[in-house]
Design a protein around this motif. Structure first.
Motif, PDB file in Angstrom:
ATOM      1  N   PRO A 173      10.904  -9.216 -10.248  1.00  0.00           N
ATOM      2  CA  PRO A 173      10.798  -8.447  -9.004  1.00  0.00           C
ATOM      3  C   PRO A 173      10.416  -9.329  -7.822  1.00  0.00           C
ATOM      4  O   PRO A 173       9.557 -10.201  -7.934  1.00  0.00           O
ATOM      5  CB  PRO A 173       9.694  -7.424  -9.311  1.00  0.00           C
ATOM      6  N   VAL A 174      11.062  -9.095  -6.697  1.00  0.00           N
ATOM      7  CA  VAL A 174      10.748  -9.798  -5.458  1.00  0.00           C
ATOM      8  C   VAL A 174      10.337  -8.768  -4.407  1.00  0.00           C
ATOM      9  O   VAL A 174      11.098  -7.837  -4.119  1.00  0.00           O
ATOM     10  CB  VAL A 174      11.954 -10.608  -4.943  1.00  0.00           C
ATOM     11  N   THR A 175       9.154  -8.929  -3.863  1.00  0.00           N
ATOM     12  CA  THR A 175       8.663  -8.048  -2.810  1.00  0.00           C
ATOM     13  C   THR A 175       8.601  -8.823  -1.507  1.00  0.00           C
ATOM     14  O   THR A 175       7.909  -9.842  -1.416  1.00  0.00           O
ATOM     15  CB  THR A 175       7.266  -7.497  -3.144  1.00  0.00           C
ATOM     16  N   GLU A 176       9.334  -8.352  -0.500  1.00  0.00           N
ATOM     17  CA  GLU A 176       9.285  -8.938   0.832  1.00  0.00           C
ATOM     18  C   GLU A 176       8.471  -8.000   1.715  1.00  0.00           C
ATOM     19  O   GLU A 176       8.790  -6.816   1.822  1.00  0.00           O
ATOM     20  CB  GLU A 176      10.696  -9.115   1.391  1.00  0.00           C
ATOM     21  N   GLY A 177       7.425  -8.517   2.324  1.00  0.00           N
ATOM     22  CA  GLY A 177       6.546  -7.640   3.095  1.00  0.00           C
ATOM     23  C   GLY A 177       5.645  -8.409   4.026  1.00  0.00           C
ATOM     24  O   GLY A 177       5.913  -9.565   4.379  1.00  0.00           O
ATOM     25  N   ARG A 178       4.541  -7.759   4.414  1.00  0.00           N
ATOM     26  CA  ARG A 178       3.546  -8.369   5.303  1.00  0.00           C
ATOM     27  C   ARG A 178       2.283  -8.611   4.484  1.00  0.00           C
ATOM     28  O   ARG A 178       1.751  -7.684   3.860  1.00  0.00           O
ATOM     29  CB  ARG A 178       3.267  -7.450   6.484  1.00  0.00           C
ATOM     30  N   PHE A 179       1.824  -9.855   4.507  1.00  0.00           N
ATOM     31  CA  PHE A 179       0.715 -10.240   3.650  1.00  0.00           C
ATOM     32  C   PHE A 179      -0.348 -10.987   4.458  1.00  0.00           C
ATOM     33  O   PHE A 179      -0.047 -11.662   5.441  1.00  0.00           O
ATOM     34  CB  PHE A 179       1.209 -11.131   2.505  1.00  0.00           C
ATOM     35  N   GLU A 180      -1.580 -10.850   3.991  1.00  0.00           N
ATOM     36  CA  GLU A 180      -2.693 -11.536   4.639  1.00  0.00           C
ATOM     37  C   GLU A 180      -2.960 -12.865   3.934  1.00  0.00           C
ATOM     38  O   GLU A 180      -2.576 -13.045   2.766  1.00  0.00           O
ATOM     39  CB  GLU A 180      -3.930 -10.643   4.595  1.00  0.00           C
ATOM     40  N   PRO A 181      -3.623 -13.799   4.611  1.00  0.00           N
ATOM     41  CA  PRO A 181      -3.914 -15.089   3.975  1.00  0.00           C
ATOM     42  C   PRO A 181      -4.646 -14.952   2.647  1.00  0.00           C
ATOM     43  O   PRO A 181      -4.399 -15.739   1.721  1.00  0.00           O
ATOM     44  CB  PRO A 181      -4.769 -15.809   5.024  1.00  0.00           C
ATOM     45  N   ASP A 182      -5.544 -13.960   2.519  1.00  0.00           N
ATOM     46  CA  ASP A 182      -6.263 -13.774   1.254  1.00  0.00           C
ATOM     47  C   ASP A 182      -5.326 -13.432   0.108  1.00  0.00           C
ATOM     48  O   ASP A 182      -5.629 -13.739  -1.058  1.00  0.00           O
ATOM     49  CB  ASP A 182      -7.324 -12.684   1.390  1.00  0.00           C
ATOM     50  N   ASP A 183      -4.191 -12.789   0.412  1.00  0.00           N
ATOM     51  CA  ASP A 183      -3.222 -12.493  -0.649  1.00  0.00           C
ATOM     52  C   ASP A 183      -2.694 -13.778  -1.266  1.00  0.00           C
ATOM     53  O   ASP A 183      -2.454 -13.852  -2.473  1.00  0.00           O
ATOM     54  CB  ASP A 183      -2.053 -11.676  -0.086  1.00  0.00           C
ATOM     55  N   VAL A 184      -2.528 -14.789  -0.435  1.00  0.00           N
ATOM     56  CA  VAL A 184      -2.036 -16.076  -0.930  1.00  0.00           C
ATOM     57  C   VAL A 184      -3.153 -16.829  -1.639  1.00  0.00           C
ATOM     58  O   VAL A 184      -2.943 -17.398  -2.718  1.00  0.00           O
ATOM     59  CB  VAL A 184      -1.462 -16.921   0.229  1.00  0.00           C
ATOM     60  N   ARG A 185      -4.348 -16.824  -1.063  1.00  0.00           N
ATOM     61  CA  ARG A 185      -5.476 -17.530  -1.680  1.00  0.00           C
ATOM     62  C   ARG A 185      -5.818 -16.951  -3.047  1.00  0.00           C
ATOM     63  O   ARG A 185      -6.262 -17.682  -3.946  1.00  0.00           O
ATOM     64  CB  ARG A 185      -6.699 -17.448  -0.772  1.00  0.00           C
ATOM     65  N   ASP A 186      -5.624 -15.650  -3.233  1.00  0.00           N
ATOM     66  CA  ASP A 186      -5.973 -14.986  -4.490  1.00  0.00           C
ATOM     67  C   ASP A 186      -4.828 -14.956  -5.496  1.00  0.00           C
ATOM     68  O   ASP A 186      -4.974 -14.396  -6.587  1.00  0.00           O
ATOM     69  CB  ASP A 186      -6.419 -13.547  -4.209  1.00  0.00           C
ATOM     70  N   ALA A 187      -3.698 -15.548  -5.162  1.00  0.00           N
ATOM     71  CA  ALA A 187      -2.516 -15.467  -6.019  1.00  0.00           C
ATOM     72  C   ALA A 187      -2.678 -16.300  -7.285  1.00  0.00           C
ATOM     73  O   ALA A 187      -3.483 -17.237  -7.350  1.00  0.00           O
ATOM     74  CB  ALA A 187      -1.289 -15.946  -5.253  1.00  0.00           C
TER      75      ALA A 187
END
Length: 308
Positions: free
Chosen positions: A235-249
């Motif tokens: 699955p690929v989700t294209e959306g709006r993400f916050e920096p914490d979403d990337v840091r917590d990935a």
């Protein structure tokens, strides 16, 4: 490309092959004076410009956004790329194809009858594909920049232009840290992309990447990863993400034509790293490069594998 790296290279300038150290454009060229130009950076594997059709389409879309005429056909542009690579006795290369509005001394307003300048520059790379080397060397270390991405209504995000001051300013911010790439946010604080790459991250539900509805360049490698993920049922989700979403990935990586799929080691000092999904996508990307450029399946000459 560093000045000392030009050596005996030849570039293609307005239809002529010239020594790199002697290659010039007019000081009145609007690409030099105003950034009034578009470009594509293309990876050549085994003498084949990878995903040429997609690059040509994006070049024309960028030019259309600037009302800038492209004076040559896609086939002629590709021919200049291949000629430049061959003239330098290269099989593996990074190519930059630029089209400017050409020289003009009448001021800011674009001329109604431009004489576009077309330039092809090239630099050697190691072989890619399954048996090749990585152009990125080490995983990326990202730092969130204070510099924000220019809004699409101010400068079309989908146009790849010579006006690169925005990512340059973002990159300059990394000099005060051990980061080597900037993570750039949009005007509302959501993640847009890296200074010179599209951004991805992974959790147990699948892949995530900022939507093209935001100020995000529609990367060719980004498009390829979407295709690969869909073919694998990821699955690929294209959306709006916050920096914490990337840091917590669980994983994160960058995509670009030259560095392909580059794992992210840290974001603002927080360890993220690659992982099984990043590794799988890299192997499948390499397989596409092999099929399109090294295995003799590119009978159409478009840098894309034929068949299923």
């Amino acid at each position: 490309m560093a000045e000392e790296a030009t050596g005996d290279l030849q570039y293609h300038v307005d239809g002529e092959l010239v020594a790199a150290d002697e290659a010039t454009v007019s000081v009145h060229d609007r690409g030099f004076a105003y950034g009034d130009a578009v470009f594509e950076t293309i990876r050549v594997y085994g003498g084949v410009p990878f995903r040429w059709d997609a690059h040509a389409d994006r070049l024309r879309a960028s030019a259309e956004a600037l009302s800038l005429p492209v004076p040559l056909s896609d086939a002629a542009l590709r021919g200049r790329i291949v000629e430049t690579v061959a003239a330098n006795d290269l099989r593996e290369a990074a190519v930059k194809l630029s089209v400017t509005r050409g020289p003009d001394t009448r001021g800011l307003t674009p001329p109604t009858d431009p004489d576009p300048t077309v330039v092809v520059t090239v630099s050697p790379l190691a072989p890619g594909g399954s048996d090749g080397d990585r152009a990125w060397g080490e995983p990326a270390r990202l730092q969130t920049a204070k510099t924000r991405r220019v809004p699409d209504r101010a400068l079309p995000a989908g146009a790849k232009t010579h006006n690169y001051l925005n990512p340059i300013l973002a990159r300059l911010e990394t000099r005060v840290s051990d980061a080597d790439e900037a993570l750039v946010l949009d005007g509302e604080g959501y993640v847009a992309e890296a200074a010179a790459a599209n951004l991805w991250f992974v959790d147990e539900r699948g892949l995530y990447t900022p939507s093209l509805e935001g100020p995000v360049l529609p990367g060719i490698t980004r498009e390829t990863v979407v295709e690969i993920a869909e073919s694998e049922g990821i699955p690929v989700t294209e959306g709006r993400f916050e920096p914490d979403d990337v840091r917590d990935a669980e994983e994160a990586f960058l995509t670009s034509s030259i560095r392909e799929i580059r794992p992210v080691e840290t974001v603002d000092g927080v360890a993220v790293g690659g992982g099984p999904v990043t590794s799988l996508l890299t192997r499948l990307y390499d397989a596409r490069v092999d099929a399109a450029c090294y295995d003799g399946d590119d009978t159409d000459g478009d840098g894309q594998a034929n068949g299923p």
